[in-house]
Scaffold this motif. Structure first.
Motif, PDB file in Angstrom:
ATOM      1  N   THR A 306       0.847  -1.156   0.026  1.00  0.00           N
ATOM      2  CA  THR A 306       0.084  -0.080  -0.112  1.00  0.00           C
ATOM      3  C   THR A 306       1.013   1.466  -0.066  1.00  0.00           C
ATOM      4  OG1 THR A 306      -0.221  -0.345   2.526  1.00  0.00           O
ATOM      5  CG2 THR A 306      -1.981  -1.195   1.299  1.00  0.00           C
ATOM      6  N   ARG A 307       2.280   1.039   0.220  1.00  0.00           N
ATOM      7  CA  ARG A 307       3.059   2.292   0.143  1.00  0.00           C
ATOM      8  C   ARG A 307       3.742   2.574  -1.285  1.00  0.00           C
ATOM      9  NH1 ARG A 307       7.873   1.281   4.181  1.00  0.00           N
ATOM     10  NH2 ARG A 307       7.906   3.475   3.812  1.00  0.00           N
ATOM     11  N   ALA A 308       3.149   3.580  -1.757  1.00  0.00           N
ATOM     12  CA  ALA A 308       3.747   3.843  -3.256  1.00  0.00           C
ATOM     13  C   ALA A 308       4.963   4.406  -3.395  1.00  0.00           C
ATOM     14  CB  ALA A 308       2.765   4.839  -4.110  1.00  0.00           C
ATOM     15  N   PHE A 309       5.880   4.166  -4.441  1.00  0.00           N
ATOM     16  CA  PHE A 309       6.997   4.550  -4.660  1.00  0.00           C
ATOM     17  C   PHE A 309       7.078   6.134  -5.126  1.00  0.00           C
ATOM     18  CE2 PHE A 309      10.490   5.339  -7.971  1.00  0.00           C
ATOM     19  CZ  PHE A 309      11.538   5.449  -6.926  1.00  0.00           C
ATOM     20  N   PRO A 310       7.707   6.911  -4.226  1.00  0.00           N
ATOM     21  CA  PRO A 310       7.891   8.641  -4.557  1.00  0.00           C
ATOM     22  C   PRO A 310       8.893   8.688  -5.468  1.00  0.00           C
ATOM     23  CG  PRO A 310       8.971   7.873  -2.596  1.00  0.00           C
ATOM     24  CD  PRO A 310       8.474   6.597  -2.893  1.00  0.00           C
ATOM     25  N   GLU A 311       8.447   9.183  -6.529  1.00  0.00           N
ATOM     26  CA  GLU A 311       9.386   9.680  -7.732  1.00  0.00           C
ATOM     27  C   GLU A 311      10.444  10.508  -7.212  1.00  0.00           C
ATOM     28  OE1 GLU A 311       9.920   8.113 -10.507  1.00  0.00           O
ATOM     29  OE2 GLU A 311       7.912   6.622 -10.376  1.00  0.00           O
ATOM     30  N   ARG A 312      10.248  11.317  -6.324  1.00  0.00           N
ATOM     31  CA  ARG A 312      11.007  12.554  -5.950  1.00  0.00           C
ATOM     32  C   ARG A 312      11.272  12.260  -4.413  1.00  0.00           C
ATOM     33  NH1 ARG A 312       9.826  18.512  -7.527  1.00  0.00           N
ATOM     34  NH2 ARG A 312      11.898  18.716  -6.347  1.00  0.00           N
ATOM     35  N   ILE A 313      12.443  12.171  -3.931  1.00  0.00           N
ATOM     36  CA  ILE A 313      12.763  11.948  -2.731  1.00  0.00           C
ATOM     37  C   ILE A 313      12.114  12.994  -1.751  1.00  0.00           C
ATOM     38  CG2 ILE A 313      14.706  11.800  -0.744  1.00  0.00           C
ATOM     39  CD1 ILE A 313      14.396   9.245  -2.694  1.00  0.00           C
ATOM     40  N   PRO A 314      11.443  12.646  -0.656  1.00  0.00           N
ATOM     41  CA  PRO A 314      10.434  13.741   0.169  1.00  0.00           C
ATOM     42  C   PRO A 314      11.654  14.553   0.993  1.00  0.00           C
ATOM     43  CG  PRO A 314      10.146  11.428   1.004  1.00  0.00           C
ATOM     44  CD  PRO A 314      10.751  11.069  -0.492  1.00  0.00           C
ATOM     45  N   ASN A 315      11.623  15.855   1.364  1.00  0.00           N
ATOM     46  CA  ASN A 315      12.065  16.398   2.303  1.00  0.00           C
ATOM     47  C   ASN A 315      12.171  15.875   3.376  1.00  0.00           C
ATOM     48  OD1 ASN A 315      13.295  18.128   0.247  1.00  0.00           O
ATOM     49  ND2 ASN A 315      11.603  19.411   0.331  1.00  0.00           N
ATOM     50  N   PHE A 316      13.117  15.992   4.583  1.00  0.00           N
ATOM     51  CA  PHE A 316      13.174  15.586   5.892  1.00  0.00           C
ATOM     52  C   PHE A 316      13.491  16.787   6.625  1.00  0.00           C
ATOM     53  CE2 PHE A 316      14.606  13.518   9.657  1.00  0.00           C
ATOM     54  CZ  PHE A 316      13.637  12.527   9.875  1.00  0.00           C
ATOM     55  N   ASP A 317      12.624  17.076   7.603  1.00  0.00           N
ATOM     56  CA  ASP A 317      12.758  18.168   8.495  1.00  0.00           C
ATOM     57  C   ASP A 317      13.410  17.655   9.847  1.00  0.00           C
ATOM     58  OD1 ASP A 317      12.379  20.120   6.552  1.00  0.00           O
ATOM     59  OD2 ASP A 317      10.157  19.875   7.077  1.00  0.00           O
ATOM     60  N   PHE A 365      22.633  11.135  13.457  1.00  0.00           N
ATOM     61  CA  PHE A 365      21.759  10.603  12.987  1.00  0.00           C
ATOM     62  C   PHE A 365      21.597  10.953  11.431  1.00  0.00           C
ATOM     63  CE2 PHE A 365      20.028  11.038  17.318  1.00  0.00           C
ATOM     64  CZ  PHE A 365      19.301   9.928  17.407  1.00  0.00           C
ATOM     65  N   TYR A 366      21.272  10.054  10.453  1.00  0.00           N
ATOM     66  CA  TYR A 366      20.582  10.416   9.156  1.00  0.00           C
ATOM     67  C   TYR A 366      19.475  10.185   9.118  1.00  0.00           C
ATOM     68  CZ  TYR A 366      20.257  11.083   4.251  1.00  0.00           C
ATOM     69  OH  TYR A 366      20.088  11.656   2.950  1.00  0.00           O
ATOM     70  N   ARG A 367      18.442  11.729   8.962  1.00  0.00           N
ATOM     71  CA  ARG A 367      17.238  11.397   8.852  1.00  0.00           C
ATOM     72  C   ARG A 367      16.485  10.907  10.155  1.00  0.00           C
ATOM     73  NH1 ARG A 367      14.252  11.682   3.536  1.00  0.00           N
ATOM     74  NH2 ARG A 367      15.351  13.049   2.379  1.00  0.00           N
ATOM     75  N   ASN A 368      15.961   9.573  10.312  1.00  0.00           N
ATOM     76  CA  ASN A 368      15.269   8.962  11.524  1.00  0.00           C
ATOM     77  C   ASN A 368      16.392   7.668  11.915  1.00  0.00           C
ATOM     78  OD1 ASN A 368      14.526   7.557   9.539  1.00  0.00           O
ATOM     79  ND2 ASN A 368      12.566   7.007  10.192  1.00  0.00           N
TER      80      ASN A 368
END
Length: 393
Positions: A306-317, A365-368
């Motif tokens: 159910t998790r679709a592949f994101p064509e663009r890497i989402p930003n991470f805050d 850390f890198y992201r989470n």
């Protein structure tokens, strides 16, 4: 002098020889050999029809058994074995249910005996018993853990090596791809992962060994460029222990079937080899029953993610409690203007975060995902960098 003992066959031959002389009647011969007249006529009839071979003891087993497997079922078993030469009795029996009722389908032992009588069972080398190793990652649902690996290279007919990349769901054993590559590198692997992700979605974890391009025992947490790309997509990379392929036994077992079907012998070139690999994937997913799945096929069990592949890497805050630092071209982060903490060359140009734990200890850390720790007390030499540690002592 002891009496000479004679066998039954010798007495039958002697009886026939005496009868052929014509000197004695049947009554006299029966009295001499102590047999009944019907027995005497039966021996004479057999001799006249088959010669001395007819005097041998005949089997009393019935010519036809009421519980014998029907001829059309035997033909189907042999036909299936001819089509799927590497399959055993269990899998062939499972396909019989598509043609016959459950009452008509014989047992596994009967199917095996039919194959054996027709010379279609190859004697297997007796394997040494070893203690069973259960997989470290045993998912309970589809798309929880995928497994990926490069099956060992093999020579094609044109004397060039083929390196098949395989990706499968660890729960349903559904094989997403078996893609032949000339080399085991990041570019080839990443391109195939993208294709699979676009069709089937993305999993929660990907389980691999420590070989390139999946992992590196020298890198922090064994992460490579491919691992960090997985992290950016929200996929957690997990690894088997070094030199422990048995921890991903279900994937290695699939590789054994793939090698037998596609590499013995191999095709001439990569294009022809890929056709074989594609045929194996289709058969493995949709036709071949799997014992660990209750003799169902992987396609019967698998569900799309159910998790679709994101064509663009989402930003991470990052959270405001972290201090965000950029990883330089050398793979290190600058600390207090002139100190260096080495992280990973695979993260160059990306942003890592650090968190103060007190007493000069910092989390990185890198992201989470936690990468490791460093102690600012060890930052003495301005010309050298300190490496991260995965554990605090």
């Amino acid at each position: 002098m002891p009496w000479k003992e004679t066998t039954t066959m010798e007495q039958k031959i002697e009886f026939i020889c005496e009868w052929r002389t014509g000197k004695y009647t049947i009554t006299e011969l029966c009295r001499t050999f102590e047999i009944s007249r019907p027995t005497a006529y039966k021996l004479i009839s057999r001799f006249e029809n088959q010669g001395f071979e007819g005097l041998k003891k005949h089997s009393r087993a019935p010519g036809k058994h009421p519980n014998a497997t029907k001829e059309n079922i035997v033909e189907s078993i042999l036909k299936l074995k001819k089509k799927y030469k590497l399959w055993g009795a269990k899998k062939i029996r499972e396909l019989l249910f598509k043609e016959f009722t459950s009452q008509e389908v014989p047992s596994v032992v009967t199917v095996h005996n039919i194959l054996k009588r027709n010379g279609l069972v190859c004697p297997q080398k007796r394997m040494r018993r070893v203690k069973p190793v259960h997989p470290i990652f045993d998912p309970k649902s589809c798309n929880e853990v995928w497994s990926a690996d490069y099956k060992g290279k093999f020579l094609m007919g044109n004397k060039i090596y083929c390196h098949p990349l395989t990706i499968a769901d660890s729960r349903s054993r559904f094989l997403f791809t078996a893609k032949g590559h000339y080399k085991e590198n990041l570019k080839s692997a990443k391109a195939e992962f993208k294709r699979v992700f676009r069709i089937y979605g993305i999993p929660k974890q990907i389980h691999t060994d420590n070989g390139s391009p999946f992992g590196s025992v020298r890198a922090i947490q064994r992460f490579t460029q491919l691992s960090y790309w997985f992290i950016e997509l929200g996929i957690a990379p997990v690894f088997s222990d070094p030199a422990s392929p048995q921890q991903n036994g279900r994937h290695e077992r699939m590789h054994r079937d793939l090698k037998a079907a596609c590499a013995k012998p191999s095709a001439f070139d990569l294009k022809a080899q890929q056709r074989r690999l594609n045929h194996f994937v289709k058969e493995y997913n949709n036709i071949r029953p799997h014992e660990a799945l209750g003799m169902k096929t992987p396609a019967d069990i698998h569900d799309f993610s159910t998790r679709a592949f994101p064509e663009r890497i989402p930003n991470f805050d990052y959270d405001t409690k972290y201090k965000v630092l950029k990883v330089t071209e050398s793979g290190a982060i600058r600390w207090k203007s002139y100190y260096w903490v080495y992280v990973s060359a695979a993260l160059k140009g990306k942003y890592a975060a650090i968190e103060n734990l007190g007493n000069g200890i910092w989390k990185v850390f890198y992201r989470n995902v936690l990468l490791g720790y460093f102690d600012e007390k060890h930052l003495r030499n301005k010309q050298q960098s300190t490496r991260l540690e995965t554990n605090l002592v």
